[in-house]
Write a protein that holds these residues in place. Structure first.
Motif, short mmCIF file in Angstrom:
data_model
loop_
_atom_site.label_atom_id
_atom_site.label_comp_id
_atom_site.label_asym_id
_atom_site.label_seq_id
_atom_site.Cartn_x
_atom_site.Cartn_y
_atom_site.Cartn_z
N TRP A 28 9.35 -6.87 -13.49
CA TRP A 28 9.51 -5.43 -13.21
C TRP A 28 8.47 -4.62 -13.98
N SER A 31 4.82 -5.12 -12.56
CA SER A 31 4.57 -4.96 -11.13
C SER A 31 3.61 -3.79 -10.90
N ALA A 32 2.85 -3.87 -9.84
CA ALA A 32 1.84 -2.85 -9.55
C ALA A 32 2.46 -1.49 -9.27
N ARG A 33 3.68 -1.48 -8.75
CA ARG A 33 4.34 -0.21 -8.45
C ARG A 33 4.59 0.62 -9.69
N ARG A 34 4.85 -0.02 -10.81
CA ARG A 34 5.22 0.68 -12.04
C ARG A 34 4.02 1.12 -12.86
N SER A 35 2.84 0.64 -12.57
CA SER A 35 1.69 0.90 -13.43
C SER A 35 1.37 2.39 -13.55
N ASP A 37 3.48 4.94 -13.40
CA ASP A 37 4.48 5.57 -14.27
C ASP A 37 4.23 5.22 -15.74
#
Length: 60
Positions: A28, A31-35, A37
């Motif tokens: 989690w 992951s690239a989605r969180r970078s 944030d």
């Protein structure tokens, strides 16, 4: 004898669940989605007061 086997099985289960939880948290976090944030959160100490308030409102 059966009770000792049950305790051993429970310990093994807790170890496996803990390891899977650790792997899940790492997945989690990286992951690239969180970078985006995490990048924004890393820059918060350098932001002005007005920018900080705007960023806090954006994240909810």
């Amino acid at each position: 004898m059966a009770f000792e086997s049950l305790i051993t099985d429970a310990r093994n289960l807790v170890t496996v669940l803990s390891f899977l939880t650790f792997i899940g948290i790492c997945w989690w976090a990286y992951s690239a989605r969180r970078s985006a944030d995490f990048e924004a959160a890393a820059n918060l100490p350098f932001a002005d007061e007005m920018d900080t308030q705007a960023a806090e409102k954006q994240h909810g």
